[in-house]
Motif scaffolding. Structure first.
Motif, PDB file in Angstrom:
ATOM      1  N   UNK A  87       0.843  -1.203   0.000  1.00  0.00           N
ATOM      2  CA  UNK A  87       0.000   0.000   0.000  1.00  0.00           C
ATOM      3  C   UNK A  87       0.874   1.247   0.000  1.00  0.00           C
ATOM      4  N   UNK A  88       1.912   1.240   0.814  1.00  0.00           N
ATOM      5  CA  UNK A  88       2.853   2.358   0.887  1.00  0.00           C
ATOM      6  C   UNK A  88       3.510   2.600  -0.471  1.00  0.00           C
ATOM      7  N   UNK A  89       3.782   1.534  -1.201  1.00  0.00           N
ATOM      8  CA  UNK A  89       4.446   1.679  -2.495  1.00  0.00           C
ATOM      9  C   UNK A  89       3.587   2.468  -3.487  1.00  0.00           C
ATOM     10  N   UNK A  90       2.279   2.476  -3.273  1.00  0.00           N
ATOM     11  CA  UNK A  90       1.392   3.239  -4.156  1.00  0.00           C
ATOM     12  C   UNK A  90       1.149   4.659  -3.660  1.00  0.00           C
ATOM     13  N   UNK A  91       1.219   4.867  -2.348  1.00  0.00           N
ATOM     14  CA  UNK A  91       1.023   6.206  -1.818  1.00  0.00           C
ATOM     15  C   UNK A  91       1.808   6.343  -0.513  1.00  0.00           C
ATOM     16  N   UNK A  92       2.984   6.963  -0.611  1.00  0.00           N
ATOM     17  CA  UNK A  92       3.858   7.096   0.562  1.00  0.00           C
ATOM     18  C   UNK A  92       3.282   8.014   1.628  1.00  0.00           C
ATOM     19  N   UNK A  93       2.430   8.933   1.226  1.00  0.00           N
ATOM     20  CA  UNK A  93       1.900   9.914   2.173  1.00  0.00           C
ATOM     21  C   UNK A  93       0.600   9.469   2.825  1.00  0.00           C
ATOM     22  N   UNK A  94      -0.141   8.624   2.131  1.00  0.00           N
ATOM     23  CA  UNK A  94      -1.427   8.174   2.677  1.00  0.00           C
ATOM     24  C   UNK A  94      -1.667   6.687   2.379  1.00  0.00           C
ATOM     25  N   UNK A  95      -0.796   5.811   2.891  1.00  0.00           N
ATOM     26  CA  UNK A  95      -0.997   4.382   2.626  1.00  0.00           C
ATOM     27  C   UNK A  95      -2.283   3.854   3.253  1.00  0.00           C
ATOM     28  N   UNK A  96      -2.802   4.570   4.266  1.00  0.00           N
ATOM     29  CA  UNK A  96      -4.042   4.143   4.917  1.00  0.00           C
ATOM     30  C   UNK A  96      -5.238   4.200   3.956  1.00  0.00           C
ATOM     31  N   UNK A  97      -5.089   4.882   2.815  1.00  0.00           N
ATOM     32  CA  UNK A  97      -6.152   4.887   1.797  1.00  0.00           C
ATOM     33  C   UNK A  97      -6.462   3.464   1.317  1.00  0.00           C
ATOM     34  N   UNK A  98      -5.481   2.591   1.456  1.00  0.00           N
ATOM     35  CA  UNK A  98      -5.626   1.214   0.984  1.00  0.00           C
ATOM     36  C   UNK A  98      -5.892   0.235   2.125  1.00  0.00           C
ATOM     37  N   UNK A  99      -6.322   0.744   3.256  1.00  0.00           N
ATOM     38  CA  UNK A  99      -6.551  -0.114   4.434  1.00  0.00           C
ATOM     39  C   UNK A  99      -7.534  -1.240   4.142  1.00  0.00           C
ATOM     40  N   UNK A 100      -8.629  -0.925   3.447  1.00  0.00           N
ATOM     41  CA  UNK A 100      -9.618  -1.968   3.135  1.00  0.00           C
ATOM     42  C   UNK A 100      -8.971  -3.082   2.316  1.00  0.00           C
ATOM     43  N   UNK A 101      -8.208  -2.719   1.304  1.00  0.00           N
ATOM     44  CA  UNK A 101      -7.567  -3.722   0.452  1.00  0.00           C
ATOM     45  C   UNK A 101      -6.557  -4.552   1.240  1.00  0.00           C
ATOM     46  N   UNK A 102      -5.795  -3.892   2.107  1.00  0.00           N
ATOM     47  CA  UNK A 102      -4.801  -4.594   2.930  1.00  0.00           C
ATOM     48  C   UNK A 102      -5.504  -5.596   3.840  1.00  0.00           C
ATOM     49  N   UNK A 103      -6.546  -5.138   4.528  1.00  0.00           N
ATOM     50  CA  UNK A 103      -7.245  -6.021   5.468  1.00  0.00           C
ATOM     51  C   UNK A 103      -8.005  -7.133   4.746  1.00  0.00           C
ATOM     52  N   UNK A 104      -8.610  -6.805   3.617  1.00  0.00           N
ATOM     53  CA  UNK A 104      -9.319  -7.837   2.852  1.00  0.00           C
ATOM     54  C   UNK A 104      -8.348  -8.906   2.357  1.00  0.00           C
ATOM     55  N   UNK A 105      -7.209  -8.478   1.821  1.00  0.00           N
ATOM     56  CA  UNK A 105      -6.211  -9.444   1.334  1.00  0.00           C
ATOM     57  C   UNK A 105      -5.692 -10.306   2.483  1.00  0.00           C
TER      58      UNK A 105
END
Length: 158
Positions: A87-105
């Motif tokens: 997630x960080x690799x896609x957005x270093x400033x706001x990786x939490x934007x991908x929290x749903x995807x991280x938790x779902x995966x």
């Protein structure tokens, strides 16, 4: 003045995703091991840890069950950390934007892991293990998010 990109380099993304896939394969391969092979492996780790604790004068009452559950939690904490790194690799400033995807995966990985065990002789998939694995994912993802936040702040202070 050149604007800084919010995503990481292509090389960083490739490394993060490769490590994540390798860790998932590691987890799934271990889940596909027959019960006797898995028990032998856990027994070896238990013996090593007991020897290590005794060497340092620690009186730890470890069991095979504790070793297995701890291994599951740690394994999935690493996976959670790696997923947050993706997630960080896609957005270093706001990786939490991908929290749903991280938790779902992470949850999907835990479910697949336990489903694999349903099809292995002597093994069983359990809801409690899915919950344990998912709590490892949560721990690893949150820890990695904190590490990235501290890193970002430290770089700003320079």
């Amino acid at each position: 003045m050149k604007k800084q990109s919010s995503s990481c380099s292509r090389a960083f993304k490739i490394i993060a995703f490769t490590l994540t896939v390798c860790m998932l394969l590691f987890a799934f391969i271990h889940s596909a091991m027959p019960a006797d092979v898995s028990e032998d492996e856990s027994g070896s780790v238990l013996s090593f840890l007991q020897t290590l604790f005794n060497y340092f004068g620690l009186n730890a009452e470890l069991t095979d069950h504790i070793v297995r559950k701890s291994a599951h939690f740690i394994e999935y904490a690493v996976i959670g950390g790696l997923l947050m790194t993706c997630a960080y690799s896609f957005n270093r400033y706001r990786p939490h934007k991908y929290s749903f995807q991280v938790l779902f995966a992470g949850l999907a990985s835990a479910v697949v892991d336990e489903t694999i065990q349903l099809n292995v002789m002597g093994r069983s998939g359990q809801i409690s293990d899915v919950l344990l694995d998912f709590s490892g994912v949560l721990f690893g993802a949150i820890l990695m998010y904190i590490i990235f936040a501290v890193y970002r702040k430290a770089r700003k202070l320079r």
